[in-house]
Design an enzyme around this catalytic site. Structure first.
Site, PDB file in Angstrom:
ATOM      1  N   TYR A 173      16.933  29.839   4.548  1.00  0.00           N
ATOM      2  CA  TYR A 173      15.778  30.479   5.219  1.00  0.00           C
ATOM      3  C   TYR A 173      15.860  30.452   6.708  1.00  0.00           C
ATOM      4  O   TYR A 173      16.344  29.590   7.425  1.00  0.00           O
ATOM      5  CB  TYR A 173      14.503  29.793   4.820  1.00  0.00           C
ATOM      6  N   LYS A 186       0.895  -1.159   0.133  1.00  0.00           N
ATOM      7  CA  LYS A 186      -0.054  -0.010   0.047  1.00  0.00           C
ATOM      8  C   LYS A 186       0.781   1.242  -0.010  1.00  0.00           C
ATOM      9  O   LYS A 186       1.967   1.115   0.005  1.00  0.00           O
ATOM     10  CB  LYS A 186      -1.092  -0.158   1.255  1.00  0.00           C
TER      11      LYS A 186
HETATM   12  C1  LIG Z   1      -3.201  -4.743   8.599  1.00  0.00           C
HETATM   13  C2  LIG Z   1      -1.994  -4.649   8.144  1.00  0.00           C
HETATM   14  N1  LIG Z   1      -1.037  -5.581   8.170  1.00  0.00           N
HETATM   15  C3  LIG Z   1       0.274  -5.550   7.696  1.00  0.00           C
HETATM   16  C4  LIG Z   1       0.825  -4.205   7.759  1.00  0.00           C
HETATM   17  C5  LIG Z   1       2.562  -4.252   7.316  1.00  0.00           C
HETATM   18  O1  LIG Z   1       3.131  -3.454   8.625  1.00  0.00           O
HETATM   19  P1  LIG Z   1       4.773  -3.374   8.550  1.00  0.00           P
HETATM   20  O2  LIG Z   1       4.948  -2.417   7.481  1.00  0.00           O
HETATM   21  O3  LIG Z   1       4.830  -2.864   9.992  1.00  0.00           O
HETATM   22  O4  LIG Z   1       5.202  -4.805   8.314  1.00  0.00           O
HETATM   23  C6  LIG Z   1      -0.037  -3.102   7.820  1.00  0.00           C
HETATM   24  C7  LIG Z   1       0.747  -1.758   7.809  1.00  0.00           C
HETATM   25  O5  LIG Z   1       0.423  -0.752   8.312  1.00  0.00           O
HETATM   26  C8  LIG Z   1      -1.366  -3.221   8.326  1.00  0.00           C
HETATM   27  O6  LIG Z   1      -1.949  -2.119   8.270  1.00  0.00           O
END
Ligand SMILES: Cc1ncc(COP(=O)(O)O)c(C=O)c1O
Length: 358
Positions: A255, A35
């Site tokens: 700045y 994601k």
């Molecule tokens: C439901 C869920 N699973 C797994 C992950 C993966 O987490 P990480 O990047 O800490 O491995 C996330 C990330 O936020 C998540 O929301």
């Protein structure tokens, strides 16, 4: 040629990290969390480089659609599920697996004129208090999902850990215990562990792990880098010096004049700024790799540029390569200087930064 900022993605490192996670996962299937543009690494190129994972996880429907449009054929899990009947139709058309975390989502499934069948991941809230059915609500939710007509292709169960990155914290053990209690006597595939969970071996006995950050070679733990965990950094945020100037003692840079030369100094102006996703709050002294050697940031981050004190590095000139994080400078270290976590820096790389897969 002076090459301006780009995020160089090392596909070999990505595959190395998956292999490392697979070894730690001890037979559990790997759902690669891609994601947020694969944590800034580029959703599609990252997914294409991860051809051998068992599934991908995204937060939103659009992310799943972008993967399918580029021919990604593995299972894709929508971690937030769907919120409307039209989204359910799209999910069916593109074969997405759905997290179900709320009664509204069960209604959408019940009212679907379909017939569509999904793999459903039922989320149990064991203490994160973000998404999921509380253990007391879960049996009724599960019963409704089991009664769907037509029946789901498969039901699986997951929970998400709030503090797995703090290995000594008691909350993780409590969450795992609540999950185990909630699913007692049920025979469904289960998943608990994010990166920190896998690396702490909290997933033992689970069917799936859900790593995100570790895939990209960064550590979720404050006291260890990815390298300490056998991971390799995937992203190097690379750019070049575009000017070098002499700053007389007593003058300030940038700045707000927040850095003042204590000696006659040489300052390199580097093409990277908050317009590229660098945190504006990076303080003086944050390390930047100039031609492979560390030098301290001096003055405020501007939109397109930063300044780096290279008085100790006499060979620096226009065109000298610079690395903001990546090989030789862990993103975890830069995140500590920025007062944030590597997740935020990686996800923050902005759209104008081209992604180069190597
Ligand atoms: C439901 C869920 N699973 C797994 C992950 C993966 O987490 P990480 O990047 O800490 O491995 C996330 C990330 O936020 C998540 O929301």
């Amino acid at each position: 040629m002076t090459r301006l900022i780009r995020a160089v993605i090392d596909a070999g490192a990505l595959r190395h990290n998956v292999r490392t996670i697979r070894e730690r996962a001890r037979g559990a299937r790997v759902m690669a969390v891609v994601k947020a543009n694969a944590y800034g690494h580029g959703l599609v190129p990252t997914a294409l480089a991860l051809a051998d994972v068992d599934a991908f996880a995204v937060a939103r429907l659009e992310e799943g659609l972008a993967l399918r449009a580029q021919g990604v054929s593995q299972p894709i899990v929508l971690l937030e599920g769907v919120f409307a009947a039209e989204q359910l139709l799209e999910a069916a058309r593109y074969g997405f697996d759905l997290v179900v975390h709320d009664a509204l989502q069960i209604e959408i499934l019940e009212e679907d004129p379909g017939p569509h069948r999904f793999v459903l991941w039922v989320k149990i809230d064991t203490g994160m208090n973000r998404l999921g059915f509380r253990p007391g609500e879960f049996p009724a939710a599960l019963e409704r999902l089991r009664s769907l007509k037509p029946a789901p292709l498969e039901i699986r169960l997951l929970t998400h850990l709030a503090r797995a990155d703090e290995p000594d914290d008691a909350m993780t053990a409590e969450q795992v215990a609540r999950f185990r209690e909630a699913i007692r006597g049920l025979d469904y595939a289960i998943s608990i562990a994010n990166s920190a969970g896998v690396l702490s071996e909290l997933h033992l006995g689970c069917d799936w792990v859900r790593p995100g950050l570790a895939l990209y070679g960064a550590s979720p733990f404050a006291d260890r880098t990815g390298a300490d965990l056998g991971l390799q950094p995937v992203m190097s945020l690379e750019t070049s010096v575009i000017a070098v100037r002499h700053v007389p003692r007593g003058e300030t840079v940038g700045y707000g004049g927040t850095w003042q030369a204590r000696r006659d100094s040489r300052v390199a102006i580097v093409a990277a700024g908050y317009g590229d996703g660098l945190a504006r709050g990076l303080p003086n002294g944050t390390p930047v790799l100039i031609d492979g050697r560390r030098a301290p940031l001096c003055g405020r981050v501007s939109m397109d540029m930063i300044a780096v004190d290279v008085t100790e590095l006499p060979g620096v000139q226009v065109g000298t390569p610079a690395v903001l994080w990546g090989k030789g400078l862990p993103v975890e270290e830069v995140a500590r200087h920025a007062g944030t976590i590597p997740y935020e820096l990686l996800c923050g790389v902005s759209q104008r930064v081209p992604i180069e897969l190597r």
